[in-house]
Write a protein that holds these residues in place. Sequence first.
Motif, short mmCIF file in Angstrom:
data_model
loop_
_atom_site.label_atom_id
_atom_site.label_comp_id
_atom_site.label_asym_id
_atom_site.label_seq_id
_atom_site.Cartn_x
_atom_site.Cartn_y
_atom_site.Cartn_z
N LYS A 138 0.81 -1.22 0.00
CA LYS A 138 0.00 0.00 0.00
C LYS A 138 0.85 1.28 0.00
CE LYS A 138 -4.09 -2.10 1.92
NZ LYS A 138 -5.21 -1.96 2.83
N LEU A 139 2.11 1.17 -0.41
CA LEU A 139 2.97 2.35 -0.30
C LEU A 139 3.82 2.57 -1.54
CD1 LEU A 139 3.70 4.41 2.04
CD2 LEU A 139 5.78 3.05 2.29
N GLY A 140 3.81 3.80 -2.02
CA GLY A 140 4.76 4.28 -3.02
C GLY A 140 4.85 3.40 -4.27
N SER A 141 6.08 3.17 -4.69
CA SER A 141 6.29 2.43 -5.94
C SER A 141 5.84 0.98 -5.80
CB SER A 141 7.77 2.48 -6.32
OG SER A 141 8.09 3.79 -6.69
N GLY A 183 19.39 0.07 -3.05
CA GLY A 183 18.77 0.28 -1.75
C GLY A 183 17.35 0.84 -1.85
N LEU A 184 16.61 0.38 -2.86
CA LEU A 184 15.24 0.89 -3.05
C LEU A 184 14.27 -0.28 -3.13
CD1 LEU A 184 15.95 3.52 -5.86
CD2 LEU A 184 15.40 4.04 -3.47
N ILE A 185 13.06 -0.06 -2.63
CA ILE A 185 11.98 -1.02 -2.85
C ILE A 185 11.08 -0.44 -3.94
CG2 ILE A 185 12.02 -2.04 -0.56
CD1 ILE A 185 9.66 -0.19 0.19
N PRO A 186 10.39 -1.28 -4.70
CA PRO A 186 10.24 -2.72 -4.56
C PRO A 186 11.37 -3.50 -5.23
CG PRO A 186 8.90 -1.95 -6.38
CD PRO A 186 9.53 -0.73 -5.79
N GLY A 224 15.24 -5.17 -9.46
CA GLY A 224 14.80 -3.90 -8.88
C GLY A 224 14.19 -3.02 -9.97
N GLU A 225 13.71 -1.85 -9.58
CA GLU A 225 13.06 -0.87 -10.46
C GLU A 225 11.66 -1.35 -10.87
OE1 GLU A 225 13.86 2.36 -11.34
OE2 GLU A 225 15.41 2.07 -9.84
#
Length: 208
Positions: free
Chosen positions: A8-11, A50-53, A64-65
Amino acid sequence: MKIHGYRKLGSSRRLAIYLEEKGIEIPFVPVNLMEGEHRTPDFLARNPAGLIPVLELDDGTCIGETVAIARYLEELHPDPPFMGRDPLERARLEMWQRVVEFGVYTQLRAYVRQTSAFAKPLEPVQMPEWGELNKRYAMDSLRMLDAQLANNPFVAGPDFSWADITLATCIQGGRPSNPFELPGTCEHLARWYDQVSRRPSLVATQPD
Ligand SMILES: N[C@@H](CCC(=O)N[C@@H](CS)C(=O)NCC(=O)O)C(=O)O
């Protein structure tokens, strides 16, 4: 398969909406950003950015991305098509996805990170003026998208697509109950937003 991120959040939510639209089930594994879980050696081995998802396959391969993940899933589950049915549709989708991602998403992300107290753990040295400037750029892009929506029901043409997911989640931010205010002159964008924000996929992934 699993997705490291919050449904339910962001990307990560962009992916969750996509999965709802396609009828695909993949579990989400939460990553606590505020506690820095995305900067641990374990997480960085999955995604050095260092990013989700992050999509993790059953053999441990990680992608990633958000757009790269969605493209991979689209190849596995081509029906119903969500990223264009032929070369022209795919090119149009890519065009508008990039317009939204580089003209609205990046700017509103910078605005939130540079100006809000809750983002301080992620952005210890905030530059509010730079954030405000980015918001102005995002509003300019929204006016341009309003012109596109004057002649098209959806951002990339006649069908709801990945470009709409990106734009709708940008506008809603982390708070669909209190979305970014759209420029007052953008009646087509407002019509589009009213319609898209009621889609079951967006409603089902709304933050509580
Ligand atoms: N370009 C990336 C952006 C992903 C992104 O911004 N993720 C945020 C959460 S929505 C994040 O992991 N932030 C952690 C940080 O900035 O330290 C994508 O599309 O996947």
